[in-house]
Design a protein around this motif. Sequence first.
Motif, PDB file in Angstrom:
ATOM      1  N   PRO A 176       0.814  -1.224   0.000  1.00 22.43           N
ATOM      2  CA  PRO A 176       0.000   0.000   0.000  1.00 22.43           C
ATOM      3  C   PRO A 176       0.846   1.271   0.000  1.00 22.43           C
ATOM      4  N   ILE A 177       0.286   2.284  -0.631  1.00 27.21           N
ATOM      5  CA  ILE A 177       0.848   3.624  -0.610  1.00 27.21           C
ATOM      6  C   ILE A 177       0.162   4.361   0.535  1.00 27.21           C
ATOM      7  N   ILE A 220       9.629   9.969  -1.210  1.00 22.90           N
ATOM      8  CA  ILE A 220       9.094   8.609  -1.229  1.00 22.90           C
ATOM      9  C   ILE A 220      10.032   7.727  -0.413  1.00 22.90           C
ATOM     10  N   ASP A 221       9.487   7.063   0.598  1.00 26.01           N
ATOM     11  CA  ASP A 221      10.255   6.134   1.418  1.00 26.01           C
ATOM     12  C   ASP A 221       9.624   4.749   1.309  1.00 26.01           C
ATOM     13  N   ARG A 222      10.396   3.798   0.826  1.00 25.92           N
ATOM     14  CA  ARG A 222       9.909   2.422   0.731  1.00 25.92           C
ATOM     15  C   ARG A 222      10.371   1.658   1.968  1.00 25.92           C
ATOM     16  N   ILE A 259       4.642   1.839   1.188  1.00 26.50           N
ATOM     17  CA  ILE A 259       5.364   2.942   0.550  1.00 26.50           C
ATOM     18  C   ILE A 259       4.844   4.226   1.181  1.00 26.50           C
ATOM     19  N   LEU A 260       5.735   4.974   1.808  1.00 26.55           N
ATOM     20  CA  LEU A 260       5.344   6.210   2.476  1.00 26.55           C
ATOM     21  C   LEU A 260       5.609   7.395   1.563  1.00 26.55           C
ATOM     22  N   VAL A 261       4.610   8.255   1.426  1.00 30.25           N
ATOM     23  CA  VAL A 261       4.758   9.512   0.718  1.00 30.25           C
ATOM     24  C   VAL A 261       4.785  10.581   1.800  1.00 30.25           C
TER      25      VAL A 261
END
Length: 81
Positions: free
Chosen positions: A30-31, A67-69, A74-76
Motif C-alpha cells: 500500500p501507498i 518517497i520512502d519504501r 510505501i510512504l509519501v
Amino acid sequence: TVAWVQHQIEFDRQPLGNVAEEFNRYSDVPIVIQGSRLRDLPISGVFNEYDTDSFLAFIARLDDVEIDRVADRILVVDKSR
C-alpha cells in the motif's frame, strides 16, 4: 470507459489521498500518504493501474515530497513540515 479497458485510471483534480487509495486496490504494497497537505493535494493524470512505480515517480517530482519504501508499505512524506 476506454481508459478502464486499457487498465488505466484517470484523475481530474482528485485529492492525492483518494488517488493513492485507488492504486492500493491493485497493489500488494500500500501507498500511505502522510500529512493532510499531501492527502488533499489535487492530482490530474492518466496512469496504468498496475504501474505503481510510474505513479510514484510522478508524485516524487512534486515540491516537498519524498518517497520512502519500507518493508510493508510505501510512504509519501511531506518534507515541508
